[in-house]
Scaffold this active site. Sequence first.
Site, PDB file in Angstrom:
ATOM      1  N   ASP A  44       0.821  -1.207   0.000  1.00  0.00           N
ATOM      2  CA  ASP A  44       0.000   0.000   0.000  1.00  0.00           C
ATOM      3  C   ASP A  44       0.859   1.263   0.000  1.00  0.00           C
ATOM      4  O   ASP A  44       0.347   2.378  -0.107  1.00  0.00           O
ATOM      5  CB  ASP A  44      -0.996   0.010   1.162  1.00  0.00           C
ATOM      6  CG  ASP A  44      -0.339  -0.035   2.526  1.00  0.00           C
ATOM      7  OD1 ASP A  44       0.900  -0.003   2.609  1.00  0.00           O
ATOM      8  OD2 ASP A  44      -1.080  -0.116   3.536  1.00  0.00           O
ATOM      9  N   SER A  45       2.173   1.075   0.048  1.00  0.00           N
ATOM     10  CA  SER A  45       3.103   2.188  -0.150  1.00  0.00           C
ATOM     11  C   SER A  45       2.987   2.748  -1.559  1.00  0.00           C
ATOM     12  O   SER A  45       3.564   3.799  -1.865  1.00  0.00           O
ATOM     13  CB  SER A  45       4.544   1.741   0.126  1.00  0.00           C
ATOM     14  OG  SER A  45       4.855   0.561  -0.595  1.00  0.00           O
ATOM     15  N   ASP A  83      -0.749  -6.141  -0.213  1.00  0.00           N
ATOM     16  CA  ASP A  83      -1.229  -5.516   1.019  1.00  0.00           C
ATOM     17  C   ASP A  83      -2.743  -5.393   1.010  1.00  0.00           C
ATOM     18  O   ASP A  83      -3.331  -4.960   0.009  1.00  0.00           O
ATOM     19  CB  ASP A  83      -0.644  -4.096   1.139  1.00  0.00           C
ATOM     20  CG  ASP A  83       0.349  -3.961   2.262  1.00  0.00           C
ATOM     21  OD1 ASP A  83       0.284  -4.749   3.234  1.00  0.00           O
ATOM     22  OD2 ASP A  83       1.195  -3.057   2.184  1.00  0.00           O
ATOM     23  N   LYS A 111      -1.151  -9.556   2.873  1.00  0.00           N
ATOM     24  CA  LYS A 111      -0.480  -9.040   4.069  1.00  0.00           C
ATOM     25  C   LYS A 111      -1.391  -8.075   4.800  1.00  0.00           C
ATOM     26  O   LYS A 111      -2.084  -7.275   4.166  1.00  0.00           O
ATOM     27  CB  LYS A 111       0.835  -8.333   3.723  1.00  0.00           C
ATOM     28  CG  LYS A 111       1.629  -7.908   4.971  1.00  0.00           C
ATOM     29  CD  LYS A 111       2.952  -7.267   4.618  1.00  0.00           C
ATOM     30  CE  LYS A 111       2.803  -5.817   4.227  1.00  0.00           C
ATOM     31  NZ  LYS A 111       2.354  -4.938   5.345  1.00  0.00           N
ATOM     32  N   GLU A 113      -1.674  -5.718   8.763  1.00  0.00           N
ATOM     33  CA  GLU A 113      -0.883  -5.148   9.856  1.00  0.00           C
ATOM     34  C   GLU A 113      -1.515  -5.421  11.219  1.00  0.00           C
ATOM     35  O   GLU A 113      -2.739  -5.526  11.347  1.00  0.00           O
ATOM     36  CB  GLU A 113      -0.756  -3.629   9.673  1.00  0.00           C
ATOM     37  CG  GLU A 113       0.003  -3.212   8.429  1.00  0.00           C
ATOM     38  CD  GLU A 113       0.134  -1.710   8.299  1.00  0.00           C
ATOM     39  OE1 GLU A 113       0.730  -1.272   7.292  1.00  0.00           O
ATOM     40  OE2 GLU A 113      -0.351  -0.966   9.180  1.00  0.00           O
ATOM     41  N   GLU A 175       9.085  -4.051  11.086  1.00  0.00           N
ATOM     42  CA  GLU A 175       9.488  -2.739  10.566  1.00  0.00           C
ATOM     43  C   GLU A 175       9.892  -1.800  11.695  1.00  0.00           C
ATOM     44  O   GLU A 175       9.184  -1.651  12.683  1.00  0.00           O
ATOM     45  CB  GLU A 175       8.364  -2.099   9.744  1.00  0.00           C
ATOM     46  CG  GLU A 175       8.763  -0.742   9.162  1.00  0.00           C
ATOM     47  CD  GLU A 175       7.806  -0.215   8.109  1.00  0.00           C
ATOM     48  OE1 GLU A 175       8.073   0.882   7.583  1.00  0.00           O
ATOM     49  OE2 GLU A 175       6.808  -0.891   7.812  1.00  0.00           O
TER      50      GLU A 175
END
Length: 270
Positions: A44-45, A83, A111, A113, A175
């Site tokens: 999602d970056s 993501d 993925k 979070e 991270e």
Amino acid sequence: MKKTIDFMMDKKKAGQKITMLTCYDYPTAVIQENAGIDIIFVGDSVGTNMLGYKSATEVTLEDMLHHLKAVRRGVEKALLVADMPYRSYETKEIALKNAQLFIEAGADAVKLEGREEKVVEYLTKNNIDVIGHIGFTPQTHEKVSMQGKTFEQGKELYESALSLQTSGLKLLVLEMVPEEVAGLISEYLMIPTIGIAAGRYCDGQVQVINDLLGMTQRKLVHVKEYADYKNSTFEAVQKYKDEVENRIFPHENNVRNMDADELHEFKALF
């Protein structure tokens, strides 16, 4: 040979490092695939690196699916991970519905979070492989900062990692974590860890492709620039501009000509 979750597990057991890079488009996917990257990651970056968004929280499900499909067309052997964007896995039912869209679009795994054990367990039971992400999490942390700097914070990360592993997690991204903490967690976990700004002792490393290529303005401690895309591209664009304005480009080698007889007939129109 197609790279799978089991392939990543085998690399961990053998003490071999896992390579992972973000990817947002087809041409870059082809390059990463041909270079032999283990995990190609549609993060999602993409929002802040490619779409001009101010935050990862602005990225939509539609954004992610669009870029995933483009990357999928360039990937054959690498494990392709995508993501799940902000608020796309608020409940296990919503998570499953959206994760299935990613799998249908070509992702091998998704993925998410944070400590989402129930979601991980539910997706795993529905045959969807899940990658976790703890430490600094862009979808929830407003300010970029190191996580796990104190004993209590490190313990919390360790407990989160264990709990997620028990829930069925297949890989874990760490991270912005002190390398001592990341190293000990990596050593103890059965599943592979992938670090970004988490030191040398994770089972693999992931970087944002824009940072690696020198495309961004930011200078980060954990980033090594392997190219100077920003300056070399600026110079190329500037040279193109100058050559067009000065009638250097196109050159005679860059043009195609009409057959002489056809041209003679065409000229008669004028």
